[in-house]
Design a protein around this motif. Structure first.
Motif, PDB file in Angstrom:
ATOM      1  N   VAL A  51     -21.992 -20.910  40.919  1.00 50.68           N
ATOM      2  CA  VAL A  51     -23.438 -20.739  41.072  1.00 50.68           C
ATOM      3  C   VAL A  51     -23.695 -19.485  41.906  1.00 50.68           C
ATOM      4  CG1 VAL A  51     -25.539 -21.727  42.069  1.00 50.68           C
ATOM      5  CG2 VAL A  51     -23.956 -23.168  40.784  1.00 50.68           C
ATOM      6  N   ILE A  52     -24.644 -18.678  41.432  1.00 50.28           N
ATOM      7  CA  ILE A  52     -24.884 -17.347  42.017  1.00 50.28           C
ATOM      8  C   ILE A  52     -26.362 -17.187  42.346  1.00 50.28           C
ATOM      9  CG2 ILE A  52     -24.781 -14.855  41.553  1.00 50.28           C
ATOM     10  CD1 ILE A  52     -22.593 -15.611  39.382  1.00 50.28           C
ATOM     11  N   ASP A  53     -26.670 -17.103  43.625  1.00 49.09           N
ATOM     12  CA  ASP A  53     -28.041 -16.771  44.038  1.00 49.09           C
ATOM     13  C   ASP A  53     -27.915 -15.815  45.224  1.00 49.09           C
ATOM     14  OD1 ASP A  53     -30.686 -16.577  44.656  1.00 49.09           O
ATOM     15  OD2 ASP A  53     -30.972 -18.695  45.116  1.00 49.09           O
ATOM     16  N   ILE A  54     -27.679 -14.556  44.882  1.00 48.31           N
ATOM     17  CA  ILE A  54     -27.312 -13.538  45.880  1.00 48.31           C
ATOM     18  C   ILE A  54     -28.392 -13.420  46.962  1.00 48.31           C
ATOM     19  CG2 ILE A  54     -26.880 -11.044  46.176  1.00 48.31           C
ATOM     20  CD1 ILE A  54     -24.591 -12.682  44.789  1.00 48.31           C
ATOM     21  N   LEU A  55     -29.658 -13.420  46.552  1.00 50.36           N
ATOM     22  CA  LEU A  55     -30.777 -13.300  47.508  1.00 50.36           C
ATOM     23  C   LEU A  55     -31.561 -14.606  47.513  1.00 50.36           C
ATOM     24  CD1 LEU A  55     -31.939  -9.654  46.633  1.00 50.36           C
ATOM     25  CD2 LEU A  55     -30.469 -10.381  48.487  1.00 50.36           C
ATOM     26  N   LEU A  67     -20.235 -18.439  34.873  1.00 49.97           N
ATOM     27  CA  LEU A  67     -20.944 -17.831  35.991  1.00 49.97           C
ATOM     28  C   LEU A  67     -22.428 -18.104  35.790  1.00 49.97           C
ATOM     29  CD1 LEU A  67     -18.976 -14.432  36.045  1.00 49.97           C
ATOM     30  CD2 LEU A  67     -18.458 -16.570  37.264  1.00 49.97           C
ATOM     31  N   HIS A  68     -22.987 -18.908  36.664  1.00 49.50           N
ATOM     32  CA  HIS A  68     -24.346 -19.442  36.462  1.00 49.50           C
ATOM     33  C   HIS A  68     -25.311 -18.743  37.423  1.00 49.50           C
ATOM     34  CE1 HIS A  68     -26.979 -23.343  36.222  1.00 49.50           C
ATOM     35  NE2 HIS A  68     -27.647 -22.266  35.944  1.00 49.50           N
ATOM     36  N   CYS A  69     -26.038 -17.774  36.904  1.00 46.82           N
ATOM     37  CA  CYS A  69     -26.984 -17.006  37.718  1.00 46.82           C
ATOM     38  C   CYS A  69     -28.253 -17.818  37.945  1.00 46.82           C
ATOM     39  CB  CYS A  69     -27.348 -15.711  37.001  1.00 46.82           C
ATOM     40  SG  CYS A  69     -25.926 -14.640  36.707  1.00 46.82           S
ATOM     41  N   ARG A 102      -7.877 -18.519  29.052  1.00 50.06           N
ATOM     42  CA  ARG A 102      -9.145 -19.108  29.490  1.00 50.06           C
ATOM     43  C   ARG A 102     -10.299 -18.152  29.190  1.00 50.06           C
ATOM     44  NH1 ARG A 102      -9.446 -20.380  35.342  1.00 50.06           N
ATOM     45  NH2 ARG A 102      -8.027 -18.647  35.667  1.00 50.06           N
ATOM     46  N   THR A 103     -11.504 -18.726  29.085  1.00 53.59           N
ATOM     47  CA  THR A 103     -12.683 -17.900  28.804  1.00 53.59           C
ATOM     48  C   THR A 103     -13.563 -17.784  30.043  1.00 53.59           C
ATOM     49  OG1 THR A 103     -14.023 -19.789  28.101  1.00 53.59           O
ATOM     50  CG2 THR A 103     -12.734 -18.668  26.395  1.00 53.59           C
ATOM     51  N   ILE A 104     -14.339 -16.709  30.073  1.00 55.72           N
ATOM     52  CA  ILE A 104     -15.356 -16.547  31.109  1.00 55.72           C
ATOM     53  C   ILE A 104     -16.678 -16.223  30.428  1.00 55.72           C
ATOM     54  CG2 ILE A 104     -14.831 -14.075  31.529  1.00 55.72           C
ATOM     55  CD1 ILE A 104     -15.346 -14.815  34.593  1.00 55.72           C
ATOM     56  N   ASP A 105     -17.738 -16.849  30.898  1.00 50.56           N
ATOM     57  CA  ASP A 105     -19.056 -16.698  30.280  1.00 50.56           C
ATOM     58  C   ASP A 105     -20.082 -16.499  31.400  1.00 50.56           C
ATOM     59  OD1 ASP A 105     -21.147 -16.712  28.475  1.00 50.56           O
ATOM     60  OD2 ASP A 105     -21.071 -18.868  28.085  1.00 50.56           O
ATOM     61  N   VAL A 106     -21.194 -15.877  31.057  1.00 53.24           N
ATOM     62  CA  VAL A 106     -22.281 -15.658  32.016  1.00 53.24           C
ATOM     63  C   VAL A 106     -23.550 -16.283  31.462  1.00 53.24           C
ATOM     64  CG1 VAL A 106     -23.765 -13.909  33.104  1.00 53.24           C
ATOM     65  CG2 VAL A 106     -21.301 -13.484  32.865  1.00 53.24           C
ATOM     66  N   CYS A 107     -24.207 -17.098  32.274  1.00 55.44           N
ATOM     67  CA  CYS A 107     -25.521 -17.632  31.929  1.00 55.44           C
ATOM     68  C   CYS A 107     -26.535 -16.945  32.846  1.00 55.44           C
ATOM     69  CB  CYS A 107     -25.532 -19.142  32.132  1.00 55.44           C
ATOM     70  SG  CYS A 107     -27.162 -19.858  31.908  1.00 55.44           S
ATOM     71  N   VAL A 108     -27.506 -16.243  32.268  1.00 51.25           N
ATOM     72  CA  VAL A 108     -28.400 -15.413  33.092  1.00 51.25           C
ATOM     73  C   VAL A 108     -29.564 -16.184  33.699  1.00 51.25           C
ATOM     74  CG1 VAL A 108     -27.803 -13.262  31.906  1.00 51.25           C
ATOM     75  CG2 VAL A 108     -29.772 -14.615  31.102  1.00 51.25           C
ATOM     76  N   SER A 109     -29.728 -17.453  33.327  1.00 54.36           N
ATOM     77  CA  SER A 109     -30.838 -18.250  33.872  1.00 54.36           C
ATOM     78  C   SER A 109     -30.525 -19.733  33.763  1.00 54.36           C
ATOM     79  CB  SER A 109     -32.120 -17.961  33.087  1.00 54.36           C
ATOM     80  OG  SER A 109     -33.008 -19.065  33.178  1.00 54.36           O
ATOM     81  N   PRO A 110     -30.886 -20.520  34.782  1.00 52.74           N
ATOM     82  CA  PRO A 110     -30.679 -21.972  34.688  1.00 52.74           C
ATOM     83  C   PRO A 110     -31.362 -22.595  33.465  1.00 52.74           C
ATOM     84  CG  PRO A 110     -31.275 -21.348  36.926  1.00 52.74           C
ATOM     85  CD  PRO A 110     -31.448 -20.117  36.084  1.00 52.74           C
ATOM     86  N   GLU A 111     -32.413 -21.938  32.965  1.00 54.07           N
ATOM     87  CA  GLU A 111     -33.127 -22.470  31.795  1.00 54.07           C
ATOM     88  C   GLU A 111     -32.275 -22.405  30.524  1.00 54.07           C
ATOM     89  OE1 GLU A 111     -36.749 -23.195  31.298  1.00 54.07           O
ATOM     90  OE2 GLU A 111     -36.941 -23.380  33.463  1.00 54.07           O
ATOM     91  N   LEU A 139     -31.694  -9.150  38.405  1.00 54.39           N
ATOM     92  CA  LEU A 139     -30.694  -8.095  38.397  1.00 54.39           C
ATOM     93  C   LEU A 139     -29.524  -8.414  39.325  1.00 54.39           C
ATOM     94  CD1 LEU A 139     -31.008  -5.639  36.594  1.00 54.39           C
ATOM     95  CD2 LEU A 139     -32.049  -4.403  38.490  1.00 54.39           C
ATOM     96  N   GLU A 140     -29.816  -8.864  40.539  1.00 56.14           N
ATOM     97  CA  GLU A 140     -28.738  -8.973  41.531  1.00 56.14           C
ATOM     98  C   GLU A 140     -27.721 -10.051  41.159  1.00 56.14           C
ATOM     99  OE1 GLU A 140     -31.934  -9.480  42.134  1.00 56.14           O
ATOM    100  OE2 GLU A 140     -32.254 -11.385  43.190  1.00 56.14           O
ATOM    101  N   ASP A 141     -28.184 -11.161  40.611  1.00 56.20           N
ATOM    102  CA  ASP A 141     -27.236 -12.209  40.227  1.00 56.20           C
ATOM    103  C   ASP A 141     -26.392 -11.770  39.026  1.00 56.20           C
ATOM    104  OD1 ASP A 141     -28.442 -13.668  42.236  1.00 56.20           O
ATOM    105  OD2 ASP A 141     -29.561 -14.991  40.894  1.00 56.20           O
TER     106      ASP A 141
END
Lengths: 237, 237
Positions: A27-31, A142-144, A4-13, A153-155
């Motif tokens: 979905v990641i919204d730490i703060l 992983l959707h920051c 399986r693959t894992i990917d990171v998207c740094v912005s919903p845009e 940074l935090e997400d």
């Protein structure tokens, strides 16, 4: 079976470029949105309904939901709660349905449409999220949530923590993943200190909620995973 | 006079959030568009006309331009050149007008519309770009071309190098700037090694152009800044 693959998207845009369709999206919204969701469900809230607008949140309030609304780090006038994970402690809203709208986190959920599964990740439930991922068959995104469309940074650091925990099992090919790993490796021994210059921490500092920030960076407080079922987040059982 | 700001945009898809209007925008496509542009103008090319499509490039070819066209790292059939900085060495196209279209770099230029000034940055002209910025009055936006809308490592590392060189003079508040600085600090002693796992280097490796990659990561080969004047890039004098 292929790896399986894992990917990171740094912005919903950018999420359309990372093809959430058919994937398990974290979905990641730490703060602080996904930290709140974790805290709320761990404290026996029945469900959380994420909505994009204040108006939708109000409508659900009229139907008996407890309402939580935040914009730019502030609790909005006329709603029951803002965006603090402490609001839910001591089972303060046990058994209640919460309607929530926030600047970034709920928008990221809305933009994850098409995912085969959507869960909420935070430091508070880091290991629970890692274990959940291990037991699923899909590729992972992983959707920051970022800040108003920009990366933060935090997400991204949190995404790096997830990748780091899973890197022996999952494959990755994207530079956003390498970036997240780098930020996590640089920060892991002192995440609070590392983030002290970040834009969002500076934004929230002025609002006197350093206690929230410290708490949201604490690992593994809850063994709970918020999962999206029929448009609402509930505790995975 | 207030302190000028410096910002980093990690993808052309996000540039609207970073407000290029009125700023000095440095377009960055290390592998290889802006490295090519630097190499070409340093080797006495008269001008470079960036165009978004292969068709526009063909039209200019019919008008006597030398055409350079790349997609997905490959030279396109029917054009004079691809996207290698070596094509221009030894003044091979001195005095010529070049029409160029590439996967990412030329798109980033197009999306920088509204900037008060647009220049092309690469490791090949790193110090020249830093000096150019020092002598201008505007706020700065470092616009990474990325890969098909996603962020990439090499452009962000380069943005970090620029910020690092200017951090005592310019102010920054964005997490994308902190990210770029972190990536640069982690990589600066061995940028080629650091990038060896990056998505783009892996993509280009398969095309047998490691020589191009090594060259594009070499600092300060040319004291030349490509500047946009009337829709074409020319050498700043």
């Amino acid at each position: 079976m292929s790896v399986r693959t894992i990917d990171v998207c740094v912005s919903p845009e950018l999420v359309h470029l990372h093809e959430p369709q058919g994937k398990l999206v974290v979905v990641i919204d730490i703060l602080r949105a996904t930290s709140c969701m974790t805290s709320a469900l761990a404290n026996q809230v029945e469900s959380i309904t994420p909505v994009a607008t204040l108006e939708e949140c109000k409508v659900l309030g009229a139907q008996g939901y407890v309402t939580a609304a935040e914009r730019d780090g502030n609790k909005m006038e006329g709603f029951d709660l803002g965006n603090s994970p402490f609001s839910y402690h001591n089972n303060a809203f046990a058994g209640k349905k919460i309607a929530v709208t926030t600047t970034n986190g709920t928008q990221a959920i809305v933009r994850s449409a098409g995912a085969s599964d959507i869960i909420a990740g935070s430091f508070l439930n880091l290991s629970a999220v890692v274990n959940y991922i291990k037991n699923r068959p899909e590729d992972i995104l992983l959707h920051c949530a970022g800040w108003k469309g920009k990366m933060n940074l935090e997400d991204t650091v949190y995404a790096g923590a997830i990748v780091d925990a899973l890197k022996s099992e999952l494959k990755h090919t994207e530079d956003s993943v390498l970036t997240a790993l780098e930020l996590y490796h640089s920060s892991k021994d002192n995440i609070l200190g590392y983030l002290s210059n970040s834009s969002h921490v500076n934004r929230l500092k002025g609002k006197g909620i350093m206690k929230d920030i410290e708490y949201c960076l604490t690992k593994d407080v809850f063994d709970v995973v918020p999962v999206m079922r029929g448009g609402v987040l509930v505790k995975h059982t």
